[in-house]
Design a protein around this motif. Structure first.
Motif, PDB file in Angstrom:
ATOM      1  N   ARG A  83       0.829  -1.213   0.000  1.00 40.85           N
ATOM      2  CA  ARG A  83       0.000   0.000   0.000  1.00 40.85           C
ATOM      3  C   ARG A  83       0.861   1.261   0.000  1.00 40.85           C
ATOM      4  O   ARG A  83       0.564   2.231  -0.682  1.00 40.85           O
ATOM      5  N   GLU A  84       1.961   1.228   0.764  1.00 36.60           N
ATOM      6  CA  GLU A  84       2.840   2.399   0.885  1.00 36.60           C
ATOM      7  C   GLU A  84       3.886   2.450  -0.223  1.00 36.60           C
ATOM      8  O   GLU A  84       4.740   3.342  -0.232  1.00 36.60           O
ATOM      9  N   LYS A  85       3.839   1.457  -1.141  1.00 37.03           N
ATOM     10  CA  LYS A  85       4.795   1.380  -2.255  1.00 37.03           C
ATOM     11  C   LYS A  85       6.243   1.328  -1.763  1.00 37.03           C
ATOM     12  O   LYS A  85       7.155   1.837  -2.415  1.00 37.03           O
ATOM     13  N   GLY A  86       6.433   0.730  -0.578  1.00 33.22           N
ATOM     14  CA  GLY A  86       7.770   0.563  -0.030  1.00 33.22           C
ATOM     15  C   GLY A  86       8.425   1.836   0.466  1.00 33.22           C
ATOM     16  O   GLY A  86       9.617   1.851   0.758  1.00 33.22           O
ATOM     17  N   LEU A  87       7.646   2.913   0.591  1.00 32.15           N
ATOM     18  CA  LEU A  87       8.191   4.200   1.015  1.00 32.15           C
ATOM     19  C   LEU A  87       7.867   4.469   2.480  1.00 32.15           C
ATOM     20  O   LEU A  87       6.721   4.380   2.894  1.00 32.15           O
ATOM     21  N   LEU A  88       8.892   4.778   3.244  1.00 29.77           N
ATOM     22  CA  LEU A  88       8.765   5.042   4.668  1.00 29.77           C
ATOM     23  C   LEU A  88       8.857   6.548   4.902  1.00 29.77           C
ATOM     24  O   LEU A  88       9.776   7.191   4.401  1.00 29.77           O
ATOM     25  N   PRO A  89       7.908   7.125   5.663  1.00 31.07           N
ATOM     26  CA  PRO A  89       8.026   8.557   5.964  1.00 31.07           C
ATOM     27  C   PRO A  89       9.163   8.799   6.960  1.00 31.07           C
ATOM     28  O   PRO A  89       9.220   8.168   8.009  1.00 31.07           O
ATOM     29  N   VAL A  90      10.058   9.704   6.611  1.00 30.97           N
ATOM     30  CA  VAL A  90      11.272   9.933   7.384  1.00 30.97           C
ATOM     31  C   VAL A  90      11.514  11.431   7.537  1.00 30.97           C
ATOM     32  O   VAL A  90      11.269  12.197   6.602  1.00 30.97           O
ATOM     33  N   VAL A  91      11.985  11.825   8.707  1.00 27.58           N
ATOM     34  CA  VAL A  91      12.554  13.159   8.900  1.00 27.58           C
ATOM     35  C   VAL A  91      14.023  12.957   9.259  1.00 27.58           C
ATOM     36  O   VAL A  91      14.393  11.936   9.840  1.00 27.58           O
ATOM     37  N   VAL A  92      14.848  13.916   8.889  1.00 26.41           N
ATOM     38  CA  VAL A  92      16.285  13.781   9.077  1.00 26.41           C
ATOM     39  C   VAL A  92      16.775  14.792  10.109  1.00 26.41           C
ATOM     40  O   VAL A  92      16.399  15.970  10.056  1.00 26.41           O
ATOM     41  N   ILE A  93      17.575  14.284  11.051  1.00 26.83           N
ATOM     42  CA  ILE A  93      18.274  15.179  11.986  1.00 26.83           C
ATOM     43  C   ILE A  93      19.771  15.044  11.711  1.00 26.83           C
ATOM     44  O   ILE A  93      20.235  13.991  11.272  1.00 26.83           O
ATOM     45  N   ASP A  94      20.503  16.102  11.948  1.00 24.12           N
ATOM     46  CA  ASP A  94      21.937  16.088  11.700  1.00 24.12           C
ATOM     47  C   ASP A  94      22.664  16.290  13.028  1.00 24.12           C
ATOM     48  O   ASP A  94      22.897  17.423  13.455  1.00 24.12           O
ATOM     49  N   LYS A  95      22.977  15.171  13.697  1.00 16.35           N
ATOM     50  CA  LYS A  95      23.633  15.206  14.999  1.00 16.35           C
ATOM     51  C   LYS A  95      24.729  14.165  15.028  1.00 16.35           C
ATOM     52  O   LYS A  95      24.645  13.151  14.320  1.00 16.35           O
ATOM     53  N   ASP A  96      25.716  14.379  15.886  1.00 11.38           N
ATOM     54  CA  ASP A  96      26.764  13.374  16.035  1.00 11.38           C
ATOM     55  C   ASP A  96      26.192  12.161  16.776  1.00 11.38           C
ATOM     56  O   ASP A  96      25.077  12.189  17.294  1.00 11.38           O
ATOM     57  N   LEU A  97      26.984  11.086  16.799  1.00  7.39           N
ATOM     58  CA  LEU A  97      26.509   9.819  17.358  1.00  7.39           C
ATOM     59  C   LEU A  97      26.023   9.951  18.803  1.00  7.39           C
ATOM     60  O   LEU A  97      24.954   9.441  19.142  1.00  7.39           O
ATOM     61  N   SER A  98      26.756  10.633  19.651  1.00  5.97           N
ATOM     62  CA  SER A  98      26.345  10.770  21.055  1.00  5.97           C
ATOM     63  C   SER A  98      24.990  11.452  21.164  1.00  5.97           C
ATOM     64  O   SER A  98      24.132  11.025  21.944  1.00  5.97           O
ATOM     65  N   ASN A  99      24.788  12.483  20.393  1.00 11.40           N
ATOM     66  CA  ASN A  99      23.510  13.193  20.430  1.00 11.40           C
ATOM     67  C   ASN A  99      22.390  12.395  19.789  1.00 11.40           C
ATOM     68  O   ASN A  99      21.238  12.504  20.198  1.00 11.40           O
ATOM     69  N   ARG A 100      22.717  11.563  18.798  1.00 11.37           N
ATOM     70  CA  ARG A 100      21.686  10.675  18.228  1.00 11.37           C
ATOM     71  C   ARG A 100      21.261   9.634  19.261  1.00 11.37           C
ATOM     72  O   ARG A 100      20.085   9.313  19.391  1.00 11.37           O
ATOM     73  N   MET A 101      22.241   9.106  20.001  1.00  3.63           N
ATOM     74  CA  MET A 101      21.919   8.134  21.055  1.00  3.63           C
ATOM     75  C   MET A 101      21.025   8.783  22.106  1.00  3.63           C
ATOM     76  O   MET A 101      20.031   8.190  22.534  1.00  3.63           O
ATOM     77  N   ALA A 102      21.360   9.981  22.503  1.00  2.00           N
ATOM     78  CA  ALA A 102      20.536  10.695  23.485  1.00  2.00           C
ATOM     79  C   ALA A 102      19.133  10.931  22.926  1.00  2.00           C
ATOM     80  O   ALA A 102      18.140  10.774  23.643  1.00  2.00           O
TER      81      ALA A 102
END
Length: 181
Positions: A83-102
């Motif tokens: 139904r979704e044609k294999g497309l996932l809704p995504v938003v992108v954040i630009d953070k380093d690994l530590s901040n992504r983990m947080a």
């Protein structure tokens, strides 16, 4: 003039699920009944919240920060994938690994848990509006024991008006009809 912050949700992208990958640090686990409920929720309501990702330029991939289970539904449910044609809704954040983990931990912990009192009120309202035990169990992801406990906790005898004590037998009838039992 200071740069204005724009929340990532205003830039949702439709990304092929094959270009999304899990991170290696998410401690969140969802039990099978809740995964079934998530699949039902996405089937009935569509994706209402995008997954949060970090774009990995070197790999041309999106690494999940939040939304692993929504991502897994897309990967494992053929009807939703199609139904979704294999497309996932995504938003992108630009953070380093530590901040992504947080961010991952903040997203997980911010979801919280359900209040017994509020869930009891919801069940009472659904029963008083004529919803069957079977409808309640199927649509809000409860098993018969949990529904019975919430009915008992409510202390409202009207929730047991049509029975001596316990749940209706409809749930068993549906299991037989669906070949589950």
């Amino acid at each position: 003039m200071e740069n204005e912050f724009t929340s990532p949700v205003y830039a949702v992208k439709a990304v092929p699920v094959e270009k999304v990958m899990a991170n290696s640090y998410n401690p969140n686990v969802v039990a099978p009944p809740e995964m079934k409920l998530l699949e039902l929720s996405i089937w009935e309501d569509g994706y209402t919240m995008p997954c949060v990702c970090y774009y990995v330029l070197e790999k041309d991939m999106y690494e999940l920060v939040d939304g692993y289970h929504r991502y897994m539904v897309m990967k494992t449910s053929r009807r939703i994938y199609e139904r979704e044609k294999g497309l996932l809704p995504v938003v992108v954040i630009d953070k380093d690994l530590s901040n992504r983990m947080a961010s991952t931990i903040r997203h997980n912990r911010a979801r919280g848990t359900h209040s017994i009192e509020l869930m009891t009120n919801i069940v009472a309202e659904l029963v008083s509006s004529g919803m069957s035990d079977n409808w309640i169990m199927r649509n809000i992801g409860m098993d018969k024991d949990e529904l019975l406990r919430l009915k008992q906790v409510s202390g409202l005898t009207s929730l047991f008006a049509d029975r001596e004590f316990g749940l209706s037998d409809e749930w068993e009838e549906e299991l037989y009809e669906n070949g589950t039992k």
